[in-house]
Design an enzyme around this catalytic site. Structure first.
Site, PDB file in Angstrom:
ATOM      1  N   ARG A  59      18.822  39.054  35.776  1.00  0.00           N
ATOM      2  CA  ARG A  59      17.748  38.063  35.614  1.00  0.00           C
ATOM      3  C   ARG A  59      16.401  38.634  35.209  1.00  0.00           C
ATOM      4  O   ARG A  59      15.526  37.899  34.781  1.00  0.00           O
ATOM      5  CB  ARG A  59      17.588  37.268  36.911  1.00  0.00           C
ATOM      6  CG  ARG A  59      18.592  36.150  37.014  1.00  0.00           C
ATOM      7  CD  ARG A  59      18.565  35.547  38.382  1.00  0.00           C
ATOM      8  NE  ARG A  59      18.815  36.605  39.362  1.00  0.00           N
ATOM      9  CZ  ARG A  59      18.947  36.398  40.661  1.00  0.00           C
ATOM     10  NH1 ARG A  59      18.828  35.192  41.152  1.00  0.00           N
ATOM     11  NH2 ARG A  59      19.187  37.398  41.474  1.00  0.00           N
ATOM     12  N   TYR A  62      31.743  40.911  53.089  1.00  0.00           N
ATOM     13  CA  TYR A  62      31.518  39.561  52.535  1.00  0.00           C
ATOM     14  C   TYR A  62      32.550  38.578  53.072  1.00  0.00           C
ATOM     15  O   TYR A  62      32.247  37.433  53.388  1.00  0.00           O
ATOM     16  CB  TYR A  62      31.583  39.581  51.006  1.00  0.00           C
ATOM     17  CG  TYR A  62      30.269  39.960  50.364  1.00  0.00           C
ATOM     18  CD1 TYR A  62      29.183  39.090  50.397  1.00  0.00           C
ATOM     19  CD2 TYR A  62      30.097  41.175  49.742  1.00  0.00           C
ATOM     20  CE1 TYR A  62      27.975  39.428  49.821  1.00  0.00           C
ATOM     21  CE2 TYR A  62      28.896  41.535  49.160  1.00  0.00           C
ATOM     22  CZ  TYR A  62      27.832  40.656  49.208  1.00  0.00           C
ATOM     23  OH  TYR A  62      26.642  40.995  48.641  1.00  0.00           O
ATOM     24  N   ASP A  77      31.145  40.391  38.690  1.00  0.00           N
ATOM     25  CA  ASP A  77      30.506  40.570  39.991  1.00  0.00           C
ATOM     26  C   ASP A  77      31.522  41.158  40.962  1.00  0.00           C
ATOM     27  O   ASP A  77      32.705  41.249  40.651  1.00  0.00           O
ATOM     28  CB  ASP A  77      29.951  39.233  40.504  1.00  0.00           C
ATOM     29  CG  ASP A  77      28.947  39.462  41.635  1.00  0.00           C
ATOM     30  OD1 ASP A  77      28.196  40.442  41.580  1.00  0.00           O
ATOM     31  OD2 ASP A  77      28.940  38.664  42.592  1.00  0.00           O
ATOM     32  N   ARG A 117      23.136  47.084  37.576  1.00  0.00           N
ATOM     33  CA  ARG A 117      22.642  45.723  37.320  1.00  0.00           C
ATOM     34  C   ARG A 117      21.726  45.695  36.110  1.00  0.00           C
ATOM     35  O   ARG A 117      20.731  44.974  36.100  1.00  0.00           O
ATOM     36  CB  ARG A 117      21.922  45.159  38.551  1.00  0.00           C
ATOM     37  CG  ARG A 117      22.727  45.221  39.843  1.00  0.00           C
ATOM     38  CD  ARG A 117      23.846  44.215  39.880  1.00  0.00           C
ATOM     39  NE  ARG A 117      23.372  42.874  40.165  1.00  0.00           N
ATOM     40  CZ  ARG A 117      23.277  42.356  41.390  1.00  0.00           C
ATOM     41  NH1 ARG A 117      23.631  43.065  42.423  1.00  0.00           N
ATOM     42  NH2 ARG A 117      22.866  41.134  41.563  1.00  0.00           N
ATOM     43  N   ARG A 141      21.861  32.156  31.175  1.00  0.00           N
ATOM     44  CA  ARG A 141      22.058  31.519  32.476  1.00  0.00           C
ATOM     45  C   ARG A 141      21.479  30.117  32.564  1.00  0.00           C
ATOM     46  O   ARG A 141      21.884  29.317  33.405  1.00  0.00           O
ATOM     47  CB  ARG A 141      21.479  32.410  33.573  1.00  0.00           C
ATOM     48  CG  ARG A 141      22.428  33.471  34.057  1.00  0.00           C
ATOM     49  CD  ARG A 141      23.516  32.920  34.982  1.00  0.00           C
ATOM     50  NE  ARG A 141      23.008  32.716  36.335  1.00  0.00           N
ATOM     51  CZ  ARG A 141      22.823  31.547  36.895  1.00  0.00           C
ATOM     52  NH1 ARG A 141      23.094  30.461  36.210  1.00  0.00           N
ATOM     53  NH2 ARG A 141      22.377  31.438  38.113  1.00  0.00           N
TER      54      ARG A 141
HETATM   55  O1  CP3 Z   1      24.748  44.781  34.691  1.00  0.00           O
HETATM   56  C1  CP3 Z   1      25.500  45.054  35.618  1.00  0.00           C
HETATM   57  O2  CP3 Z   1      25.274  45.957  36.456  1.00  0.00           O
HETATM   58  C2  CP3 Z   1      26.859  44.368  35.694  1.00  0.00           C
HETATM   59  C3  CP3 Z   1      27.015  43.229  36.498  1.00  0.00           C
HETATM   60  C4  CP3 Z   1      26.960  43.238  38.018  1.00  0.00           C
HETATM   61  C5  CP3 Z   1      26.536  42.103  38.744  1.00  0.00           C
HETATM   62  N1  CP3 Z   1      26.728  42.335  40.046  1.00  0.00           N
HETATM   63  C6  CP3 Z   1      26.025  40.878  38.127  1.00  0.00           C
HETATM   64  C7  CP3 Z   1      25.306  39.894  38.960  1.00  0.00           C
HETATM   65  C8  CP3 Z   1      27.369  44.191  38.940  1.00  0.00           C
HETATM   66  C9  CP3 Z   1      27.882  45.597  38.713  1.00  0.00           C
HETATM   67  C10 CP3 Z   1      27.216  43.599  40.235  1.00  0.00           C
HETATM   68  C11 CP3 Z   1      27.571  44.281  41.482  1.00  0.00           C
HETATM   69  C12 CP3 Z   1      27.230  43.621  42.746  1.00  0.00           C
HETATM   70  N2  CP3 Z   1      27.335  42.309  43.078  1.00  0.00           N
HETATM   71  C13 CP3 Z   1      26.852  44.323  43.900  1.00  0.00           C
HETATM   72  C14 CP3 Z   1      26.742  45.810  44.029  1.00  0.00           C
HETATM   73  C15 CP3 Z   1      25.512  46.362  43.424  1.00  0.00           C
HETATM   74  C16 CP3 Z   1      24.324  46.137  44.228  1.00  0.00           C
HETATM   75  O3  CP3 Z   1      23.279  45.845  43.638  1.00  0.00           O
HETATM   76  O4  CP3 Z   1      24.394  46.298  45.452  1.00  0.00           O
HETATM   77  C17 CP3 Z   1      26.677  43.373  44.924  1.00  0.00           C
HETATM   78  C18 CP3 Z   1      26.267  43.648  46.341  1.00  0.00           C
HETATM   79  C19 CP3 Z   1      26.998  42.107  44.379  1.00  0.00           C
HETATM   80  C20 CP3 Z   1      27.016  40.800  45.089  1.00  0.00           C
HETATM   81  C21 CP3 Z   1      26.018  39.882  44.542  1.00  0.00           C
HETATM   82  N3  CP3 Z   1      26.139  39.252  43.325  1.00  0.00           N
HETATM   83  C22 CP3 Z   1      24.809  39.458  45.136  1.00  0.00           C
HETATM   84  C23 CP3 Z   1      24.313  39.915  46.476  1.00  0.00           C
HETATM   85  C24 CP3 Z   1      24.220  38.567  44.260  1.00  0.00           C
HETATM   86  C25 CP3 Z   1      22.966  37.753  44.467  1.00  0.00           C
HETATM   87  C26 CP3 Z   1      21.756  38.547  44.459  1.00  0.00           C
HETATM   88  C27 CP3 Z   1      21.250  38.797  43.083  1.00  0.00           C
HETATM   89  O5  CP3 Z   1      20.970  39.962  42.763  1.00  0.00           O
HETATM   90  O6  CP3 Z   1      21.120  37.841  42.338  1.00  0.00           O
HETATM   91  C28 CP3 Z   1      25.037  38.488  43.111  1.00  0.00           C
HETATM   92  C29 CP3 Z   1      24.804  37.719  41.886  1.00  0.00           C
HETATM   93  C30 CP3 Z   1      24.745  38.484  40.607  1.00  0.00           C
HETATM   94  N4  CP3 Z   1      25.621  39.451  40.216  1.00  0.00           N
HETATM   95  C31 CP3 Z   1      23.815  38.279  39.564  1.00  0.00           C
HETATM   96  C32 CP3 Z   1      24.174  39.151  38.529  1.00  0.00           C
HETATM   97  C33 CP3 Z   1      23.526  39.279  37.188  1.00  0.00           C
HETATM   98  C34 CP3 Z   1      22.712  37.264  39.557  1.00  0.00           C
HETATM   99  C35 CP3 Z   1      23.277  35.910  39.419  1.00  0.00           C
HETATM  100  C36 CP3 Z   1      22.430  34.935  38.652  1.00  0.00           C
HETATM  101  O7  CP3 Z   1      22.396  35.022  37.437  1.00  0.00           O
HETATM  102  O8  CP3 Z   1      21.854  34.062  39.304  1.00  0.00           O
END
Ligand code: CP3
Length: 638
Positions: free
Chosen positions: A324, A446, A369, A320, A333
């Protein structure tokens, strides 16, 4: 190149002259060659057998794909069976018409279809209709086919438990005189054609078949790369893509006139872009062959560590890393919704590259994602404001699994493959790019919970109480994720990571029984020979089992010490980890010490990639992340 004088190939048969006139009217030069001949199957045993089974009520549902097919079927049958008996039996059976043409044909025969699929009338709409109104488990389904069989439709019906009885009514053969079609192939090979129009999948099928007969198939494919290909609609486009022909334009009205108008309007721009790209690609190719060298990323410290080769210092990237916590990301965003961002490849490329450059890490991960893959599988996905993702139609009962579609193509996820291509093309060649997907368990959780969860109550209920439904859901997920990751690999990533973020809620026994075989099947299905990182959090006891399921590198969290984890995983694998992301909230010295501690546990053994044990949280100060990267680089120098 101006619009006037575009050389436009088309493969219309019955409506060839009309097509040529349309092209001329739009200022183009037509090259229209008939590509097919309709051949009714005279003594059609299959059709007659089908009619008998319909009359004896052995067939429960009939899917009618074309108007001409419905009429020809009736004509073939009535030579052997009383027309009335056949039509009464048809009227008494559940019938699904693909679109307005079979509906009209049925009406002319006095039969009112039970259901009609929605526009744009592809196999997907038929399956959607079936999911909504016609449960198929255990039923016999007759499919009146047209020309070539549609394997996606048949597989989709079978996946829903139906026994499919295909009925071929007529087939499309090559015309008796293939000279004009041959001339068109030569014109394409001689680069005399600017645009190729396809108004049916059969046209493309026959064009390719003739080219193959002449040993020209590879040459035709290559030549078509610089031709603007325009298709009449999604069914034709799907077929073209399956046969490795890039579709540049697709009309949304199914009308010949609109297709010609669209093609003449857009072709000059599209053609210019295609020429630029093909020049770029061929220059890359000559550069590579001239210097006899491999791409620079192959010797990056990240890929060397994945291969467990010695490195001058430990590579680092962060899960990640684009998110944000970073101002640049929040600015993007502010103007774009999250899912919208995921579907915008050039913004995704920008976000991923900005983060990797700002942090100066050793690998970039594509921006996307875990969950968008679930959309084309039939789940309604939404990212709520500030909360996690929500799925509005989760799977709860065993039978809900039947509406989860196993992907048969990644057409609907093309934006992810575009993201891969654009990110790869815009980044330094020395920087490796990682693709990723959710692991089957995490995606299943999910799908079933409908969002994040603490106890995974619904997931475990289904898993324990309905193992058959669980197996079926996991099968669908494995098929889809395999296809998806292989498409990312084909689009240009150098490694892939499988995120099993929530699997730590399981015991070892349950992991072995309910998860391991599926994840293993996924990893075994990956192509391209690139490193696979298999990551999980939450339960350190699972790591040896994770290694058993597969992966060149195992990603571990902070709940176990790195050396203990590595010993459990085995020396024959790499390891990625394992700083607690929360450490990044601590003072600078603490962060440095924590990094030093992990590096000392790795003891400079080949195969360690530094990372967090889980994703960076939005609250983490960006300067601390940069400090971590700098510290790991300095502290790990050999
Ligand atoms: O930079 C990176 O690593 C690449 C992008 C990436 C995202 N999500 C972007 C994202 C990757 C590799 C993920 C994987 C992901 N997504 C996981 C596995 C990794 C982990 O941390 O466990 C999981 C469980 C998800 C599912 C997911 N997506 C959740 C639970 C959420 C909300 C919680 C949060 O952290 O915001 C997301 C949204 C998400 N995915 C965001 C980003 C940048 C935030 C969204 C926003 O901009 O509001």
């Amino acid at each position: 190149m101006s619009t006037v004088g575009l050389h436009i190939a088309a493969f219309e048969s019955r409506r060839g002259e009309e097509m040529a006139r349309l092209i001329e009217r739009h200022g183009g030069t037509p090259h229209v060659s008939p590509s097919m001949r309709e051949v009714p199957i005279e003594e059609n045993k299959q059709a007659i057998d089908f009619a008998h089974r319909l009359i004896t009520a052995e067939i429960d549902v009939v899917i009618l794909l074309t108007g001409v097919g419905v009429e020809t079927l009736t004509q073939v049958v009535e030579r052997h069976i009383k027309r009335e008996r056949f039509l009464t039996a048809l009227a008494d059976t559940k019938t699904i018409a693909r679109g307005p043409k079979p509906v009209a044909a049925l009406r002319r025969l006095g039969v009112k279809p039970s259901f009609q699929a929605d526009s744009p009338y592809t196999w997907r709409e038929i399956l959607q209709l079936v999911d909504r109104y016609v449960p198929l488990a255990g039923l016999h389904v007759g499919v009146q086919e047209y020309g070539i069989t549609n394997p996606s439709l048949i597989a989709g019906l079978e996946a829903r438990g139906a026994t499919v009885i295909p009925v071929q009514i007529y087939r499309w053969e090559l015309p008796i005189d293939t000279t004009p079609l041959n001339e068109n192939i030569c014109a394409i090979l001689d680069r005399k054609i600017d645009v190729a129009l396809f108004t049916s999948a059969n046209q493309a099928n026959n064009l390719l078949a003739l080219a193959q007969q002449q040993g020209l198939l590879d040459a035709l494919h290559e030549a078509l790369q610089s031709v603007v290909v325009a298709s009449i609609g999604p069914t034709t486009s799907h077929f073209l893509r399956e046969r490795r022909i890039t579709v540049d334009l697709e009309s949304d009205t199914h009308k010949m006139g609109q297709l010609v108008a669209l093609a003449t309007r857009c072709a000059p721009d599209v053609k210019a872009q295609k020429e630029k790209l093909s020049k770029f690609l061929s220059s890359q190719l000559t550069a590579v062959t001239e210097q006899q060298r491999e791409p620079a990323w192959q010797q990056s410290i990240f890929l060397r560590a994945c291969r467990r080769e010695p490195v001058p210092r430990t590579p680092i990237w962060l899960m990640r890393q684009a998110g944000r916590y970073m101002k640049e990301y929040r600015e993007v965003r502010a103007k774009t919704g999250f899912l919208e961002l995921c579907k915008n490849p050039s913004l995704c490329a920008e976000v991923a590259i900005t983060a990797a450059e700002r942090l100066d890490v050793d690998a970039a991960i594509i921006f996307s994602d875990l969950l968008p893959i679930l959309e084309p599988m039939g789940l309604e996905l939404e990212y709520g404001q500030g909360e996690g993702p929500i799925i509005h139609n989760p799977v709860r009962e065993g039978e809900d699994v039947n509406r989860i579609l196993a992907l048969e193509s990644v057409d609907s996820l093309h934006y992810v493959m575009d993201t891969v291509q654009q990110t790869r093309a815009q980044m330094a060649e020395s920087m490796p790019l990682i693709g990723f997907a959710g692991a089957p368990f995490t995606l299943a959780s999910y799908t079933i919970e409908g969002g994040g969860s603490r106890n995974f109550l619904h997931t475990k209920t289904l898993m324990y109480r309905n193992p058959a439904a669980w197996q079926s859901l996991m099968d669908r997920l494995v098929q889809s994720i395999t296809l998806y990751l292989n498409a990312q690999i084909a689009a240009g990533v150098q490694a892939v990571q499988i995120f099993d973020s929530w699997v730590g809620c399981l015991s070892c026994d349950d992991y072995r029984k309910f998860v391991l075989p599926h994840t293993r099947q996924l990893i075994q299905g990956l192509q391209g020979g690139i490193p696979v990182i298999h990551f999980a959090t939450g339960n350190p006891a699972l790591y040896p089992l994770l290694a058993e399921a597969g992966g060149d590198v195992i990603g571990v969290d902070w709940r176990i010490e790195l050396d203990a984890a590595w010993a459990a995983i085995g020396e024959d694998r790499g390891i990625m980890g394992n700083l607690d992301p929360m450490t990044l909230l601590a003072p600078e010295d603490h962060i440095r010490e924590a990094a030093r501690d992990i590096l000392s546990k790795a003891a400079q053994r080949a195969g360690h990639i530094f990372n967090l044990g889980h994703g960076i949280l939005p609250q983490i100060p960006v300067q601390n992340v940069i400090l971590l990267v700098e510290s790991v680089k300095a502290l790990s120098a050999r």
